[in-house]
Motif scaffolding. Structure first.
Motif, mmCIF file in Angstrom:
data_model
loop_
_atom_site.group_PDB
_atom_site.id
_atom_site.type_symbol
_atom_site.label_atom_id
_atom_site.label_comp_id
_atom_site.label_asym_id
_atom_site.label_seq_id
_atom_site.Cartn_x
_atom_site.Cartn_y
_atom_site.Cartn_z
ATOM 1 N N UNK A 56 0.817 -1.220 0.000
ATOM 2 C CA UNK A 56 0.000 0.000 0.000
ATOM 3 C C UNK A 56 0.851 1.270 0.000
ATOM 4 N N UNK A 57 2.061 1.176 -0.481
ATOM 5 C CA UNK A 57 2.975 2.324 -0.444
ATOM 6 C C UNK A 57 2.431 3.523 -1.202
ATOM 7 N N UNK A 58 1.775 3.273 -2.341
ATOM 8 C CA UNK A 58 1.296 4.376 -3.170
ATOM 9 C C UNK A 58 0.250 5.221 -2.463
ATOM 10 N N UNK A 59 -0.415 4.657 -1.476
ATOM 11 C CA UNK A 59 -1.451 5.403 -0.764
ATOM 12 C C UNK A 59 -0.861 6.569 0.033
ATOM 13 N N UNK A 60 0.444 6.522 0.243
ATOM 14 C CA UNK A 60 1.076 7.518 1.113
ATOM 15 C C UNK A 60 2.017 8.458 0.361
ATOM 16 N N UNK A 61 1.978 8.445 -0.967
ATOM 17 C CA UNK A 61 2.924 9.265 -1.731
ATOM 18 C C UNK A 61 2.264 10.393 -2.518
ATOM 19 N N UNK A 62 0.947 10.543 -2.407
ATOM 20 C CA UNK A 62 0.259 11.583 -3.183
ATOM 21 C C UNK A 62 0.761 12.982 -2.839
ATOM 22 N N UNK A 63 1.109 13.184 -1.590
ATOM 23 C CA UNK A 63 1.502 14.526 -1.141
ATOM 24 C C UNK A 63 2.791 14.990 -1.807
ATOM 25 N N UNK A 64 3.757 14.105 -1.885
ATOM 26 C CA UNK A 64 5.025 14.481 -2.512
ATOM 27 C C UNK A 64 4.915 14.527 -4.025
ATOM 28 N N UNK A 65 4.043 13.718 -4.601
ATOM 29 C CA UNK A 65 3.920 13.654 -6.065
ATOM 30 C C UNK A 65 3.007 14.735 -6.642
ATOM 31 N N UNK A 66 1.926 15.047 -5.943
ATOM 32 C CA UNK A 66 0.857 15.805 -6.595
ATOM 33 C C UNK A 66 0.457 17.123 -5.928
ATOM 34 N N UNK A 67 0.987 17.437 -4.764
ATOM 35 C CA UNK A 67 0.535 18.661 -4.092
ATOM 36 C C UNK A 67 0.709 19.908 -4.956
ATOM 37 N N UNK A 68 1.865 20.009 -5.626
ATOM 38 C CA UNK A 68 2.087 21.195 -6.443
ATOM 39 C C UNK A 68 1.140 21.227 -7.637
#
Length: 232
Positions: A209-221
């Motif tokens: 479930x790693x991808x569930x926790x990476x949205x902030x670094x990938x998509x916030x901007x």
């Protein structure tokens, strides 16, 4: 009916009552640009948790922005009730803010459980696995709500125009059966779901479930840029 049985029925009824909590906004405090409403994922603690990262970017990069972590019952052990509570509160907050601050615009971002609450508030509940019904947000608020973003939404379904990310064939744990109900707000929607997030892309390998926790670094901007573009 005995006193004890009446008390039990009242207790059950109270479980499904969501208090009406309108945002107490002084008109002088209305955002001159966008008001950001944030719905965090499940868990105890404050009403922002990891969403403080996107809040900070919006406040730094969009002059006149304001923000609020919606205080829904994200720590409740009953996830379905927590999502229902978040949906109803979000609709109340949107209605209250739009009434007090008609010239301000509203952006919403929900993560995980907060994404379920967000999407159900906008589109209504249409998953057979979600038992607490919520009607879709009244379309009269479409001119106020200029951006709605979901990270890791468990009601995610593929092939929607608002989908973002590399999950193209997976679906959420509670897949939305009537995505067409979202169409009135389609231009304002972005739903981010990546391969490896088994909560929104459940038929694919979960990768812990790693991808569930990476949205902030990938998509916030990207989200900030989307809000800016919607503000015109």
């Amino acid at each position: 009916m005995t006193v004890s049985s009446l008390a039990f029925r009242l207790l059950i009824l109270a479980t499904f009552i969501v208090p009406s909590i309108a945002q107490a906004i002084n008109p002088a405090d209305c955002a001159s640009s966008v008001h950001l409403l944030l719905l965090r994922g499940e868990g105890t603690g404050d009403d922002l948790n990891v969403l403080d990262t996107i809040q900070n970017l919006v406040l730094e990069q969009i002059p006149g922005a304001t923000s609020l972590g919606v205080p829904y019952q994200h720590g409740d052990s009953d996830k379905q009730f927590a999502a229902y509570n978040g949906s109803v509160l979000l609709q109340q907050y949107i209605a209250g803010y739009a009434t007090t601050c008609p010239d301000s615009k509203i952006a919403v971002l929900g993560y995980s459980l907060g994404a379920v609450a967000t999407m159900n508030a906008i589109c209504g509940v249409s998953s057979l696995l979600i038992t607490h019904a919520v009607e879709a947000l009244d379309f009269k608020y479409a001119s106020n709500v200029i951006a709605v973003v979901a990270y890791g939404d468990e009601t995610y379904v593929p092939l929607q125009s608002w989908n973002v990310g590399n999950c193209t064939i997976g679906a959420g744990i509670y897949p939305r059966l009537d995505p067409g109900a979202c169409e009135p707000f389609a231009s304002s929607l972005k739903s981010y779901c990546d391969y490896g997030d088994y909560q929104c892309c459940s038929i694919l390998p979960d990768d812990a479930n790693a991808a569930h926790h990476t949205y902030f670094t990938k998509y916030n901007q990207d989200v900030v840029a989307f809000i800016q573009s919607r503000l015109g």
